[in-house]
Design a protein around this motif. Structure first.
Motif, short mmCIF file in Angstrom:
data_model
loop_
_atom_site.label_atom_id
_atom_site.label_comp_id
_atom_site.label_asym_id
_atom_site.label_seq_id
_atom_site.Cartn_x
_atom_site.Cartn_y
_atom_site.Cartn_z
N LEU A 99 36.02 -14.17 -16.90
CA LEU A 99 36.91 -14.39 -15.76
C LEU A 99 36.45 -15.54 -14.88
N VAL A 100 35.17 -15.90 -14.94
CA VAL A 100 34.67 -16.99 -14.10
C VAL A 100 35.36 -18.30 -14.42
N LYS A 101 35.87 -18.45 -15.66
CA LYS A 101 36.56 -19.68 -16.03
C LYS A 101 37.84 -19.85 -15.22
N ASN A 102 38.40 -18.75 -14.74
CA ASN A 102 39.62 -18.83 -13.93
C ASN A 102 39.38 -19.50 -12.58
N LEU A 103 38.14 -19.49 -12.13
CA LEU A 103 37.84 -20.04 -10.81
C LEU A 103 38.09 -21.54 -10.74
N ASP A 104 38.22 -22.19 -11.89
CA ASP A 104 38.55 -23.62 -11.90
C ASP A 104 40.03 -23.86 -11.59
N ASN A 105 40.82 -22.78 -11.64
CA ASN A 105 42.27 -22.88 -11.42
C ASN A 105 42.57 -22.63 -9.94
N PRO A 106 43.05 -23.63 -9.19
CA PRO A 106 43.31 -23.47 -7.74
C PRO A 106 44.31 -22.35 -7.45
N GLU A 107 45.35 -22.21 -8.28
CA GLU A 107 46.35 -21.16 -8.05
C GLU A 107 45.74 -19.78 -8.23
N TYR A 108 44.86 -19.65 -9.21
CA TYR A 108 44.20 -18.36 -9.42
C TYR A 108 43.32 -18.00 -8.24
N ARG A 109 42.54 -18.96 -7.76
CA ARG A 109 41.67 -18.71 -6.61
C ARG A 109 42.49 -18.27 -5.40
N LYS A 110 43.61 -18.92 -5.20
CA LYS A 110 44.47 -18.59 -4.07
C LYS A 110 44.97 -17.15 -4.17
N ILE A 111 45.32 -16.73 -5.39
CA ILE A 111 45.85 -15.38 -5.58
C ILE A 111 44.77 -14.32 -5.35
N ILE A 112 43.59 -14.50 -5.96
CA ILE A 112 42.58 -13.45 -5.81
C ILE A 112 41.93 -13.45 -4.42
N LEU A 113 41.95 -14.59 -3.71
CA LEU A 113 41.40 -14.60 -2.35
C LEU A 113 42.26 -13.79 -1.41
N ASP A 114 43.55 -13.66 -1.72
CA ASP A 114 44.44 -12.76 -0.97
C ASP A 114 44.39 -13.02 0.54
N GLY A 115 44.49 -14.27 0.93
CA GLY A 115 44.48 -14.63 2.34
C GLY A 115 43.12 -14.95 2.90
N CYS A 116 42.06 -14.65 2.17
CA CYS A 116 40.70 -14.98 2.63
C CYS A 116 40.41 -16.46 2.35
N SER A 117 39.48 -16.99 3.07
CA SER A 117 39.16 -18.41 2.91
C SER A 117 38.05 -18.65 1.89
N THR A 118 37.22 -17.65 1.62
CA THR A 118 36.10 -17.80 0.69
C THR A 118 35.94 -16.56 -0.18
#
Length: 578
Positions: free
Chosen positions: A509-528
């Motif tokens: 799953l760490v490979k998904n972190l390169d995807n900006p859209e994925y990061r935005k979804i899992i952050l769920d409103g958080c900044s980090t």
């Protein structure tokens, strides 16, 4: 860096309760280590509601570090990113943390790495609806399925969306049998709904599992895997014969020994190599060469025989046949020596080392089994090359190697080219009667409907769109290659057997972190990620880690030795009967 460990006080943010008075229950000390401060002592005051006994903790402290944990979320994320994104070794991570005044052991680094993966997996699981909505906005998802393993390791199986290129789920399986794959596919279907299509290799387990779980959904096999499997079936037997015969003659060892002996002769005239280089580069065919020409020629030709890399295409067998190329170069060397034998002056006493190569090469050239296998494989390779061109993927003149997706090909043209090749084979009196070609035609007929994916029209919030499924499963092949390459760089070992055994299934799953859209979804409103992980109940993380530990618990080394005894049942029977 503080001279003495600082003490920081933390209090619950709530000041008043609607149900009763808040009283101080106790104060608790806790050792905390963060990147910003380094090590410090947290003094937390805990309040209790006198009416219902509800406890109130400091949310500020909880946002810094998980419950009953020493290292803060920032350290946890730093370690996770360093290990799995930057592929640093544990030693490198320790050195980097030292610069932040964070002292940590190798064992703790490994544990924090597992915690990072577990937090990420939980965040991923909690974001399933968001991911499902994102994929729906793009027309749905095309499920690519593949697995990888090394040696006796479990199979790391992954499902990925080929459109958004997001890893959806992972699991570690004992094998790629259908009964193990079916629950995994059902879990993906339950989490994300039905895919619009599937792409995978030709493994029997995958084919059976897909037919059961996703019956009726467009299902396609990877063109590259299809091509590779046909090539293996077509001439693996002949190629194995070539490899075996060359090994029996021990020609590689013989040539290396000859080259080593020739080096000693060349050392007597160190300028001869430069003279030969100059002579060859200037094409001075009419000029005389004063150096020991036959010795130099023999030495150069031996190394030329081994230097076959420029004839390899980078696809692996059956696309690349290094043993066949080696044999062909041996024949060239044999002819070269024979040709030189007719040149006046070449058979002088000083050039015996040159002609001593001739005898071992005669055995190779006169080997009838080698000759027959080479003749047979050459015809089959020519047919295989035609199939490569017909499929418009991994073509002989291609430069993309294993990254060739064949995306620019016209499927209508491909269908026609394969039909013509099939007809050519069936109309050939000799080839149509041979089992290998019969099997090739049978494979084409069997997978015909799974080879050609017509464009799929899907509905999206923005209207209808047309999606063309990829012709290959290279998206996952590249994913696994990158994944393995990163782990080899981190561990410094070639074999990943132990790594795949010990790693958590959610690691990809760490490979998904390169995807900006994925990061935005899992952050769920958080900044980090630190902020997002702080919202996850740390007790769930501990529970999952404990469950993984129990699932893959290590066997006592001594017990493992006992289990490996081939006659263990007989020994135990004798012991009990004694």
């Amino acid at each position: 860096m503080f001279k003495n460990t600082p003490v920081v006080h933390f209090f619950p943010e709530i000041k008043h309760s609607e149900h009763g008075d808040l009283k101080v229950l106790k104060s608790r000390k806790k050792a905390v280590v963060t990147l910003d401060i380094g090590p410090f002592r947290a003094m937390e005051t805990i309040l209790v509601d006198s009416n219902d006994g509800c406890l109130y903790h400091s949310q500020e402290l909880r946002s810094l570090t998980p419950y009953r944990c020493t290292y803060g979320y920032d350290v946890l994320v730093f370690v996770g990113i360093a290990l799995f994104v930057r592929n640093c070794s544990e030693k490198q991570v320790i050195e980097e943390l030292t610069q932040h005044n964070v002292s940590i052991s190798h064992r703790e680094i490994g544990f924090l790495g597992k915690k990072f993966i577990t937090y990420l997996a939980i965040a991923h699981q909690q974001s399933q609806q968001g991911l499902k909505g994102y994929m729906a906005s793009r027309g749905g998802y095309i499920l690519h399925i593949d697995g990888t393993c090394e040696g006796g390791s479990p199979h790391l199986f992954t499902g990925m969306d080929g459109i958004a290129q997001i890893v959806l789920d992972n699991i570690k399986l004992p094998s790629e049998k259908a009964e193990h794959i079916i629950p995994f596919l059902r879990r993906i279907r339950q989490q994300y709904g039905e895919p619009i299509a599937l792409v995978h290799d030709m493994g029997k387990g995958i084919l059976s599992a897909v037919e059961i779980v996703f019956k009726g959904i467009p299902d396609f096999i990877c063109h590259f895997h299809f091509l590779r499997d046909i090539g293996k079936d077509l001439f693996e037997e002949d190629y194995s014969k070539i490899r075996t015969r060359l090994k029996k003659h021990k020609i590689r060892t013989t040539l290396r020994q000859k080259a080593k002996a020739l080096e000693k002769a060349m050392d007597k005239d160190p300028q001869s190599v430069n003279q030969l280089t100059c002579w060859l580069s200037n094409s001075q065919t009419n000029s005389s060469f004063s150096g020991p020409m036959p010795v130099l020629a023999a030495y150069a030709m031996i190394h030329w025989v081994f230097e076959i890399s420029n004839q390899l295409e980078g696809y692996g067998f059956p696309f690349d046949c290094p043993h066949l190329i080696f044999y062909q170069r041996l024949k060239v060397l044999y002819n070269f020596i024979n040709q030189c034998g007719g040149i006046s002056g070449c058979r002088s006493k000083n050039n015996r080392s040159f002609f001593s190569l001739w005898r071992p090469l005669v055995k190779i050239v006169e080997d009838q089994q080698l000759s027959k296998a080479t003749t047979q494989i050459t015809d089959k390779i020519n047919t295989f090359q035609k199939l490569r061109k017909a499929l418009s993927i991994a073509v002989p003149e291609g430069k993309k190697g294993l990254n060739d997706d064949g995306v620019d090909a016209d499927l209508k043209h491909i269908r026609g080219a394969i039909k013509r090749l099939r007809k050519e084979i069936m109309n050939d009196e000799k080839r149509s009667q041979k089992d290998h070609y019969k099997k090739m035609v049978k494979q084409i007929d069997k997978y015909w409907d799974k080879l050609f994916a017509d464009p799929i029209i899907v509905n999206t919030p923005a209207g209808q769109i047309t999606i063309q499924p990829q012709r290959t499963n290279n998206i996952l092949e590249r994913f696994f290659r990158d994944f393995k390459r990163g782990n080899r760089r981190k561990t410094g070992t070639i074999s990943l057997n132990k790594t795949l055994k010990s790693m958590l299934a959610g690691t990809p799953l760490v490979k998904n972190l390169d995807n900006p859209e994925y990061r935005k979804i899992i952050l769920d409103g958080c900044s980090t990620l630190e902020e997002r992980f702080a919202k996850i109940d740390s007790r769930k993380v501990i529970e999952q880690l404990q469950a993984e530990k129990e699932k893959y618990c290590k066997i006592n080394p001594e017990v493992k030795k006992i289990v490996q005894l081939p006659d263990l049942p007989d020994r135990l029977t004798a012991m009990i009967a004694a």
